[in-house]
Enzyme design. Structure first.
Site, PDB file in Angstrom:
ATOM      1  N   GLU A 197       0.807  -1.232   0.000  1.00  0.00           N
ATOM      2  CA  GLU A 197       0.000   0.000   0.000  1.00  0.00           C
ATOM      3  C   GLU A 197       0.836   1.276   0.000  1.00  0.00           C
ATOM      4  O   GLU A 197       0.573   2.176  -0.808  1.00  0.00           O
ATOM      5  CB  GLU A 197      -0.980   0.015   1.183  1.00  0.00           C
ATOM      6  CG  GLU A 197      -1.978  -1.138   1.191  1.00  0.00           C
ATOM      7  CD  GLU A 197      -1.469  -2.340   1.972  1.00  0.00           C
ATOM      8  OE1 GLU A 197      -0.276  -2.659   1.872  1.00  0.00           O
ATOM      9  OE2 GLU A 197      -2.282  -2.964   2.677  1.00  0.00           O
ATOM     10  N   GLU A 204       8.585 -32.006  -4.447  1.00  0.00           N
ATOM     11  CA  GLU A 204       8.931 -32.505  -5.785  1.00  0.00           C
ATOM     12  C   GLU A 204       9.189 -34.003  -5.814  1.00  0.00           C
ATOM     13  O   GLU A 204       9.686 -34.522  -6.791  1.00  0.00           O
ATOM     14  CB  GLU A 204      10.154 -31.759  -6.309  1.00  0.00           C
ATOM     15  CG  GLU A 204       9.897 -30.287  -6.546  1.00  0.00           C
ATOM     16  CD  GLU A 204      10.501 -29.804  -7.850  1.00  0.00           C
ATOM     17  OE1 GLU A 204      10.794 -30.624  -8.737  1.00  0.00           O
ATOM     18  OE2 GLU A 204      10.687 -28.586  -7.963  1.00  0.00           O
TER      19      GLU A 204
HETATM   20  C1  AOF Z   1      -0.057  -5.124   4.404  1.00  0.00           C
HETATM   21  N1  AOF Z   1       0.489  -4.966   3.182  1.00  0.00           N
HETATM   22  O1  AOF Z   1       1.901  -5.595   1.577  1.00  0.00           O
HETATM   23  C2  AOF Z   1       1.763  -6.956   3.475  1.00  0.00           C
HETATM   24  C3  AOF Z   1       1.138  -7.136   4.737  1.00  0.00           C
HETATM   25  O2  AOF Z   1       6.613  -7.373   9.999  1.00  0.00           O
HETATM   26  P1  AOF Z   1       5.821  -6.386   9.201  1.00  0.00           P
HETATM   27  O3  AOF Z   1       5.618  -5.073   9.850  1.00  0.00           O
HETATM   28  O4  AOF Z   1       6.334  -6.264   7.790  1.00  0.00           O
HETATM   29  O5  AOF Z   1       4.327  -6.983   9.092  1.00  0.00           O
HETATM   30  C4  AOF Z   1       4.152  -8.250   8.530  1.00  0.00           C
HETATM   31  C5  AOF Z   1       2.671  -8.593   8.508  1.00  0.00           C
HETATM   32  O6  AOF Z   1       1.948  -7.631   7.744  1.00  0.00           O
HETATM   33  C6  AOF Z   1       2.401  -9.923   7.816  1.00  0.00           C
HETATM   34  O7  AOF Z   1       2.471 -11.026   8.709  1.00  0.00           O
HETATM   35  C7  AOF Z   1       0.995  -9.731   7.317  1.00  0.00           C
HETATM   36  O8  AOF Z   1       0.056  -9.889   8.357  1.00  0.00           O
HETATM   37  C8  AOF Z   1       1.013  -8.280   6.902  1.00  0.00           C
HETATM   38  N2  AOF Z   1       1.453  -8.192   5.509  1.00  0.00           N
HETATM   39  N3  AOF Z   1       0.218  -6.215   5.139  1.00  0.00           N
HETATM   40  O9  AOF Z   1      -0.803  -4.246   4.862  1.00  0.00           O
HETATM   41  C9  AOF Z   1       1.392  -5.831   2.686  1.00  0.00           C
HETATM   42  N4  AOF Z   1       2.691  -7.834   3.022  1.00  0.00           N
HETATM   43 ZN    ZN Z   2       1.109  -3.009   5.961  1.00  0.00          ZN
END
Ligand code: AOF
Ligand code: ZN
Length: 374
Positions: free
Chosen positions: A59, A302
């Site tokens: 985002e 695999e």
């Molecule tokens: C989002 N947008 O693109 C993704 C999300 O350790 P952090 O702060 O990077 O948070 C990881 C967590 O954030 C991950 O386990 C999942 O719940 C969420 N991922 N959230 O808003 C994203 N990749």
């Molecule tokens: Zn996020």
């Protein structure tokens, strides 16, 4: 924005999200699309997926690209924007600050740190929020994250190339080409989209495979290679170790495995994971929990037949890529799924797609409860 616009922009978010599969673990690869009104209808002003390595999240990258045009815009996102202060600030806050008017979210984030709070945060700020568009697809694309969060183990995909006479190889004969070149290219792409490739030690001893992604331009996308090897029989001279400097190897051994052999594998550069035994083999469930703890969310199994049978018998397979090839193996072939073939999976799995690739037929199956769970 019409319902057709919503579907089209969510499809774009899903498509961009999928491009990061295998590159963001332990984070999910989320897709985000910011859409603003234009003179000829709505236009995409920001589009991103979670960055390689998992951060920044999707985002903030898409909102930054949109800049001032994010004010009043609609944001389509495949996973609920996060609300926690993790390694990055909350995406929900970034969306509020950017002034979006509406958010269309495919699925809630099963991460207990988020779990609905991201959506609640947006609603409290007066943003209109729709949840559920594209949910079925998002649940498949984000299956690794969902599985790790809700079951504490990775999503497991089994790939099997099966000859016209039902075999996946012939005992004692090393690697036999069963599927055609187009299938092999697709299989290498599947490798790149996972966090780890798993094989049993029998496959290492019989075939001595490299298990890397060798598609042109994608050799850096080879995931971790995991060998299930209860007695540490993997030879430290195996081909796997040739490129260990760039593509890591993890050998999963059973408790009590020969310490000299284990030490030799460690000296060859392998990571060693010791897990309890379950009879003659390693405890697969325990091994998968340990992989998830290491951040692995998606595993491609695999082979060989032994590991495939054990994983299916333990009900640890969520997705199957079954490749029927016209090649014949003849007598002495190794038969997968205890010799019962694709039909053996029909009860627990549903066919979601059948495709012809070269001369081969790919049948893509998902475990019923996974594809139906909401
Ligand atoms: C989002 N947008 O693109 C993704 C999300 O350790 P952090 O702060 O990077 O948070 C990881 C967590 O954030 C991950 O386990 C999942 O719940 C969420 N991922 N959230 O808003 C994203 N990749
Ligand atoms: Zn996020």
């Amino acid at each position: 924005m019409s319902a057709a616009d919503d579907r089209r922009f969510m499809a774009a978010a899903l498509a961009i999200g999928r491009q990061g599969l295998g590159r963001t673990s332990p984070n999910p690869s989320v897709g985000a699309v910011v859409v603003a009104p234009g003179t000829d209808g709505p236009v995409i002003v920001g589009l991103a997926r979670t960055a390689d390595g998992g951060r920044p999240h999707a985002e903030p990258i898409a909102l930054d690209a949109a800049g001032a045009r994010a004010a009043g815009a609609t944001m389509y996102v495949t996973l609920e924007p996060c609300s926690h202060h993790g390694k990055t600030p909350p995406c929900a806050d970034a969306a509020i600050r950017a002034g979006i008017r509406r958010a269309v979210v495919a699925i809630e984030d099963p991460n207990p740190l988020v779990a609905g709070v991201g959506v609640a945060r947006l609603l409290e700020a007066g943003i209109e929020v729709d949840v559920g568009l594209g949910a079925a697809e998002a649940r498949r694309d984000l299956a690794g994250h969902i599985s790790r969060m809700t079951r504490g183990r990775p999503h497991m995909c089994l790939k099997l190339a099966v000859s016209a006479d039902g075999a996946i190889g012939r005992r004692g004969e090393g690697q036999i080409a069963i599927s055609g070149p187009a299938s092999r290219a697709r299989a290498h792409l599947l490798r790149a989209e996972c966090d780890a490739i798993a094989v049993g030690v029998g496959t290492i001893l019989a075939d001595d495979p490299a298990l890397t992604c060798r598609l042109p331009g994608m050799t850096a996308c080879s995931p971790l290679r995991v060998v299930f090897d209860s007695a540490a029989r993997t030879p430290p001279t195996a081909r796997l170790f040739a490129d260990i400097a760039t593509v890591p190897v993890l050998v999963v051994v059973g408790e009590g495995a020969d310490s000299a052999r284990t030490a030799a594998l460690a000296a060859a550069g392998a990571d060693i994971l010791v897990v309890p035994r379950d009879g003659a083999h390693v405890d697969l469930s325990a091994a998968l929990v340990a992989l998830a703890q290491r951040g692995i969310t998606r595993v491609l199994v695999e082979g060989g037949a032994g590991l495939a049978d054990a994983m299916v018998a333990a009900d640890l397979i969520d997705e199957v890529q079954w490749i029927d090839a016209p090649t014949r193996i003849g007598p002495g072939g190794t038969l997968p799924i205890a010799g019962r073939g694709l039909a053996a999976l029909a009860e627990r799995f549903e066919i979601i797609q059948v495709e012809t690739i070269g001369d081969d037929r790919w049948t893509h199956l998902w475990r019923r409860e996974c594809s139906q769970a909401s």
